[in-house]
Design an enzyme around this catalytic site. Structure first.
Site, mmCIF file in Angstrom:
data_model
loop_
_atom_site.group_PDB
_atom_site.id
_atom_site.type_symbol
_atom_site.label_atom_id
_atom_site.label_comp_id
_atom_site.label_asym_id
_atom_site.label_seq_id
_atom_site.Cartn_x
_atom_site.Cartn_y
_atom_site.Cartn_z
ATOM 1 N N GLU A 111 -3.872 3.127 1.550
ATOM 2 C CA GLU A 111 -4.291 1.898 2.226
ATOM 3 C C GLU A 111 -4.662 0.786 1.241
ATOM 4 O OE1 GLU A 111 -7.397 3.507 4.734
ATOM 5 O OE2 GLU A 111 -5.957 3.997 6.316
ATOM 6 N N VAL A 112 -3.704 0.432 0.409
ATOM 7 C CA VAL A 112 -3.947 -0.611 -0.605
ATOM 8 C C VAL A 112 -3.723 -1.974 0.053
ATOM 9 C CG1 VAL A 112 -3.486 -1.345 -2.965
ATOM 10 C CG2 VAL A 112 -3.071 1.023 -2.304
#
Length: 491
Positions: free
Chosen positions: A164-165
């Site tokens: 989840e960058v």
């Protein structure tokens, strides 16, 4: 909310689901919220082993005793070096595989929220993601890895996060780079992860990096092959849904195979995946998730893919800034069900009886257990009181909002002016006082139980989120009743 499977044990199709070789069964400890005291972890580790676990993932975040220029990352209640040594020694005694998890690009809020490191954000105002362009960013990551690996000897794997960058590619430096080259956000991610993994492999040749797979899913096969990422990391494929799509999961695994990934990990969830503020664990939901993972494991081509294990995640917060999910003791029954399911390839009456006896339950329900179902496992008093509090909350809300006599004769208008019809008050006064007394007693017992396992900040946070609003509401209502009765102003 859980799927309604009732209270009947759920059995896998034994014609298909013979107990597959799941490899390591790792219990994930998410320490970025409600970190238990070490004394509690030493109580539950033997229980986890008895239930079928043979490893742990330690996601320290701000609970690690960082030193030097990283000391600012420490939470005020961070574990000491002695605490961690005690934890490691116990895990080794139980033959647990230990895999530390350190975030290296995404979910970096616990680092980037600090002024000292805020200049390393990809986007100036968002402390989620690390700027992969700055040399200092990599130096930061290396320092974190160095300190954590120094504390953990004889590691086989190190989890480097990378899920989840958010906002990657939206920083000013990234935008300028995209305008002048063929680089995009996928390339940035792959380049950074390779650099991190390469550092791990260079400094610790016997340690294999693991990363969450979600950022890889939408990257083309061609780009993944060109990156040769499979030579650097092992992906941990995660899906927490009760209706996990096994067909699409196999398509994803086949994609990873074609791009060179022959070593894989799975990740399920035993709690912390059904609502950002979930307080009770829907066991049937998580059981269904694990039954689906068994199907995926059974369908794997063993000649070309090595499944090293599955991580049973137990998220405590959705991110560093969010509220708490279910407390660990509340999730223990779900964890027990899920571990037994993975160990035996099903959850039948045999596994249910094992869990019931192991946790000291007289009766056991696959859906939300009631407060009468409490066992005698470590933390069962918290499990019982939290369940009781949520039940009391529902009854208190229903009473104050739906009781006809309160709505008609002691509304907010009446309460503000402190007058009430004394005959009508008899229809609800006794019930209100009883609910209030039960609530006060349950809150005291819960607070006492919480203080044994958690630091004061965690106790305060859970009370403010789940207890104080209803408790204060009841206290004010009783006070208004007393003042109205004392005034004698009956109209």
């Amino acid at each position: 909310m859980a799927d309604d499977h009732g209270d009947k044990p759920m059995e896998a199709d034994t014609n298909i689901l013979k107990p597959p070789q799941m490899g390591l069964k790792l219990v994930h400890l998410d320490l970025k919220g409600a970190p238990p005291k070490i004394s509690y972890l030493t109580q539950i580790f033997p229980l986890l082993s008895h239930l079928g676990a043979n490893g742990i993932i330690l996601e320290y975040e701000d609970m690690f005793p960082y030193e030097g220029n990283l000391q600012v990352l420490r939470s005020p209640n961070a574990y000491s070096a002695a605490d961690i040594r005690e934890l490691i020694n116990l895990a080794r005694m139980l033959n647990f595989e230990i895999i530390p998890l350190v975030q290296t690009i995404g979910h970096m809020e616990f680092v980037l929220k600090h002024k000292t490191f805020s200049h390393l954000r990809e986007v100036k105002y968002f402390p989620n993601s690390l700027n992969p362009h700055k040399k200092e960013s990599m130096e930061l990551v290396k320092s974190m890895i160095d300190q954590i690996t120094a504390m953990h000897k004889d590691l086989k794997w190190l989890h480097i996060g990378s899920d989840e960058v958010y906002y990657l590619g939206e920083g000013e430096e990234s935008k300028k780079l995209f305008e002048t080259s063929q680089t995009n956000a996928d390339s940035l991610f792959l380049s950074h992860v390779k650099a991190v993994a390469s550092y791990v492999l260079t400094t610790h040749p016997d340690v294999k990096p693991i990363l969450w797979d979600d950022m890889l899913r939408n990257i083309s096969e061609e780009k993944l092959q060109e990156s040769m990422l499979s030579q650097f990391v092992q992906p941990m494929i995660w899906d927490y849904n009760s209706n996990l799509d096994t067909h699409n999961m196999m398509l994803l695994i086949q994609k990873y195979q074609r791009t060179g990934f022959s070593h894989l990990w799975f990740a399920s969830a035993f709690k912390g995946a059904t609502g950002v503020a979930q307080s009770l664990t829907p066991i049937s939901y998580h059981l269904a998730n694990h039954l689906q993972w068994l199907k995926v494991a059974e369908a794997l081509p063993r000649d070309s893919v090595q499944l090293h294990g599955i991580a049973l995640t137990g998220w405590q917060r959705y991110d560093h800034f969010s509220v708490l999910c279910e407390l660990l003791p509340v999730g223990i029954p779900s964890l027990a069900v899920c571990l037994q399911t993975l160990k035996n390839g099903m959850f039948s009456e045999k596994e249910e009886n094992f869990v019931k006896n192991c946790l000291g339950f007289k009766a056991f329900k696959i859906n939300f257990p009631s407060s009468e179902d409490a066992g005698n496992f470590p933390g069962s008093d918290i499990f019982n009181r939290v369940t009781q509090i949520i039940t009391f909350q529902e009854s208190a809300d229903k009473l104050l909002e739906e009781n006809m006599y309160i709505k008609g004769w002691f509304s907010n208008y009446h309460r503000k002016r402190k007058f009430v019809h004394p005959i009508m008050l008899r229809h609800f006064e006794g019930e209100v006082r009883s609910v209030h007394a039960n609530w006060e007693a349950a809150v005291f017992e819960l607070s006492t139980a919480l203080e044994k396992i958690y630091d004061p900040d965690t106790v305060e946070e859970w009370r403010e989120e789940h207890v104080n609003p209803t408790l204060t509401r009841l206290q004010h209502f009783v006070q208004d009743m007393d003042e109205a009765l004392a005034s004698g102003d009956f109209k």
